[in-house]
Design a protein around this motif. Structure first.
Motif, PDB file in Angstrom:
ATOM      1  N   ALA A  36      -5.418  -2.365   5.793  1.00  0.00           N
ATOM      2  CA  ALA A  36      -6.358  -1.350   6.294  1.00  0.00           C
ATOM      3  C   ALA A  36      -5.617  -0.290   7.108  1.00  0.00           C
ATOM      4  O   ALA A  36      -5.887   0.917   6.983  1.00  0.00           O
ATOM      5  N   LEU A  37      -4.681  -0.724   7.949  1.00  0.00           N
ATOM      6  CA  LEU A  37      -3.907   0.223   8.745  1.00  0.00           C
ATOM      7  C   LEU A  37      -3.056   1.115   7.850  1.00  0.00           C
ATOM      8  O   LEU A  37      -2.931   2.324   8.086  1.00  0.00           O
ATOM      9  N   ALA A  38      -2.468   0.537   6.808  1.00  0.00           N
ATOM     10  CA  ALA A  38      -1.663   1.327   5.882  1.00  0.00           C
ATOM     11  C   ALA A  38      -2.508   2.374   5.178  1.00  0.00           C
ATOM     12  O   ALA A  38      -2.091   3.538   5.025  1.00  0.00           O
ATOM     13  N   GLY A  39      -3.698   1.984   4.741  1.00  0.00           N
ATOM     14  CA  GLY A  39      -4.583   2.952   4.100  1.00  0.00           C
ATOM     15  C   GLY A  39      -4.950   4.089   5.029  1.00  0.00           C
ATOM     16  O   GLY A  39      -5.024   5.251   4.614  1.00  0.00           O
ATOM     17  N   LEU A  40      -5.182   3.771   6.305  1.00  0.00           N
ATOM     18  CA  LEU A  40      -5.507   4.808   7.287  1.00  0.00           C
ATOM     19  C   LEU A  40      -4.335   5.767   7.473  1.00  0.00           C
ATOM     20  O   LEU A  40      -4.520   6.988   7.536  1.00  0.00           O
ATOM     21  N   LEU A  41      -3.128   5.214   7.549  1.00  0.00           N
ATOM     22  CA  LEU A  41      -1.943   6.065   7.733  1.00  0.00           C
ATOM     23  C   LEU A  41      -1.697   6.945   6.518  1.00  0.00           C
ATOM     24  O   LEU A  41      -1.286   8.107   6.655  1.00  0.00           O
ATOM     25  N   VAL A  42      -1.931   6.424   5.319  1.00  0.00           N
ATOM     26  CA  VAL A  42      -1.764   7.232   4.115  1.00  0.00           C
ATOM     27  C   VAL A  42      -2.741   8.408   4.140  1.00  0.00           C
ATOM     28  O   VAL A  42      -2.401   9.543   3.792  1.00  0.00           O
ATOM     29  N   GLY A  43      -3.970   8.126   4.588  1.00  0.00           N
ATOM     30  CA  GLY A  43      -4.966   9.186   4.632  1.00  0.00           C
ATOM     31  C   GLY A  43      -4.671  10.232   5.696  1.00  0.00           C
ATOM     32  O   GLY A  43      -4.858  11.427   5.475  1.00  0.00           O
ATOM     33  N   GLY A  85       4.637   8.092   6.293  1.00  0.00           N
ATOM     34  CA  GLY A  85       4.216   7.628   7.608  1.00  0.00           C
ATOM     35  C   GLY A  85       4.078   6.117   7.666  1.00  0.00           C
ATOM     36  O   GLY A  85       4.358   5.500   8.700  1.00  0.00           O
ATOM     37  N   VAL A  86       3.661   5.497   6.551  1.00  0.00           N
ATOM     38  CA  VAL A  86       3.554   4.040   6.511  1.00  0.00           C
ATOM     39  C   VAL A  86       4.947   3.415   6.598  1.00  0.00           C
ATOM     40  O   VAL A  86       5.152   2.412   7.283  1.00  0.00           O
ATOM     41  N   VAL A  97       0.836  -1.197   0.000  1.00  0.00           N
ATOM     42  CA  VAL A  97       0.000   0.000   0.000  1.00  0.00           C
ATOM     43  C   VAL A  97       0.875   1.253   0.000  1.00  0.00           C
ATOM     44  O   VAL A  97       0.623   2.213  -0.736  1.00  0.00           O
ATOM     45  N   ALA A  98       1.932   1.239   0.817  1.00  0.00           N
ATOM     46  CA  ALA A  98       2.815   2.395   0.896  1.00  0.00           C
ATOM     47  C   ALA A  98       3.527   2.649  -0.427  1.00  0.00           C
ATOM     48  O   ALA A  98       3.631   3.794  -0.889  1.00  0.00           O
TER      49      ALA A  98
END
Length: 432
Positions: free
Chosen positions: A168-175, A181-182, A44-45
């Protein structure tokens, strides 16, 4: 946990090895779960970060391939190194290297100066470190738990849960922050893993399993000789190459493109989550079921994978595809525990790291080929037809595994001691 500790066998207590749960296994468990969480965040990152800086899907694939190629190319050498030196120190060192590489990647993304070749170079270094780390996983588990199957089942459940949460956690951090941040979070997972391994107290090697001074080349040759001497081992890897080429390799990209095109990314996310949930169920089953012939039971469970490509190939609705993915994940996870436990208990400790390295390298060898051929095959035959062929081949592979007698009839064993059986002759001593 309390049950596992209270019922430790006399042998396990004497050797400092509990059936499953102990302080040291808990540290190893956390290290594997947290590292897996970080690894599932990385795609994701990379995708979000490179796309933000003007690169396309090809660049994302190249960055991922750099890590995969380095891992596949060096893991055999990592197995030799792990059998020559302290596996715990090597694993800690590999984690610290990856902590540095991901921190460097985070700095590049935060600075806005993102050059593709630099990201690929960082990924390559990360893959080499992973190749040094991975062989030690196989030999550490039986040193920490006398119930090797239970330990592998517990780790598989943790890794499956991390695989569900990571994207899901990576997507949240990107947002909330940015792709950088990821990468910071990914680097932190390696720091946690290294700390857990640093606090780990491994029991001393079993008598006779200490490395005998020899050359690097001699160790490499001996590892290959030991690998070839076990028909059940190289037989499974040969069949697995066929599996990766015709089933797993094409199924992943074609299921993703087909579902996203027909039903949208939300549906694919649901199906992927169902696959992950199924792997958790498979791990739980592997904790409870104790088949006498583990590879036979694992091969039977592989029949379940047909539900993943076939439900998509037949154009069924999303709930049916999710159900097929869940069943497929359970079958794959159960096979994974059976296979890992078999390798760790049938192979003498003094060559286990090298054998595991050959296992990993052989298992992954044909996956990129299958992925590369997925597009041309779909263009020539149609995506649905290729997925249906993959479903049929998943059944064929399971049948082949059951048809090979050394694989089908291999009986389970306790964790072996080095020298307890003639090296290279495990089938005759145990299976016959």
């Amino acid at each position: 946990m309390a049950r596992g500790l209270s019922k430790a066998s006399p042998e396990g207590a004497a050797g400092g090895v509990h059936p499953v749960w102990s302080r040291d296994f808990a540290l190893f468990f956390v290290a594997r779960a947290v590292a897996r969480l970080g690894d599932t965040m990385l795609p994701v990152a990379l995708a979000a970060g490179l796309l933000q800086h003007g690169y396309g899907a090809g660049a994302v694939g190249l960055a991922m391939a750099a890590t995969a190629a380095a891992f596949a190319g060096f893991v055999v050498f990592g197995g030799v190194i792990a059998d020559r030196f302290s596996t715990r120190r090597l694993m800690i060192g590999a984690d610290l290297v990856r902590l540095g590489t991901q921190a460097l990647a985070a700095g590049l993304f935060f600075s806005g100066r993102v050059v593709l070749w630099e990201i690929c170079a960082i990924g390559f270094a990360n893959g080499v470190a992973g190749a040094v780390f991975q062989p030690g996983v196989a030999s550490t588990t039986p040193r920490l738990a006398s119930d090797v199957q239970g330990a592998n089942g517990a780790i598989r459940i943790a890794e499956s849960a991390a695989q569900l949460a990571g994207p899901a956690l990576a997507g949240l951090l990107v947002g909330l922050a940015s792709p950088g941040g990821v990468f910071v979070a990914h680097a932190a997972t390696y720091a946690v893993s290294a700390l857990c391994l640093l606090l780990l107290r491994l029991p001393p090697p079993q008598a006779g399993s200490e490395p005998i001074p020899s050359t690097f080349r001699a160790d490499l040759v001996e590892g290959w000789r030991e690998f070839r001497a076990r028909t059940w081992l190289w037989g499974v890897i040969a069949v697995w190459c066929l599996y990766m080429l015709t089933v797993w390799g094409p199924s992943l990209p074609l299921v993703a493109t087909s579902v996203v095109r027909e039903h949208g990314p939300g549906a694919y996310g649901l199906i992927n989550s169902a696959l992950g949930a199924g792997t958790v169920v498979g791990g739980l089953l592997a904790l409870r079921l104790r088949p006498r012939r583990m590879l036979r039971a694992g091969a039977i469970s592989l029949f379940a994978f047909v539900g993943f490509p076939v439900t998509v190939g037949l154009g069924l609705d999303v709930p049916a595809m999710a159900a097929g993915a869940a069943v497929a994940g359970a079958g794959m996870s159960f096979w994974g525990v059976m296979w890992a436990t078999t390798v760790q208990t049938q192979v003498p400790p003094d060559v286990l790291n090298r054998i595991h390295a050959y296992d990993v390298a052989g298992s992954l060898a044909m996956m990129p080929v299958g992925q590369a051929l997925a597009g041309p095959s779909a263009a020539a035959l149609g995506t649905d037809h290729v997925l249906l062929v993959a479903g049929v081949m998943s059944l064929v592979v399971a049948v082949i595994l059951l048809a090979v007698r050394p694989i089908r009839d291999l009986e389970r064993a306790d964790a072996p001691t080095a020298g307890s059986l003639p090296s290279g002759k495990p089938e005759r001593a145990r299976a016959e």
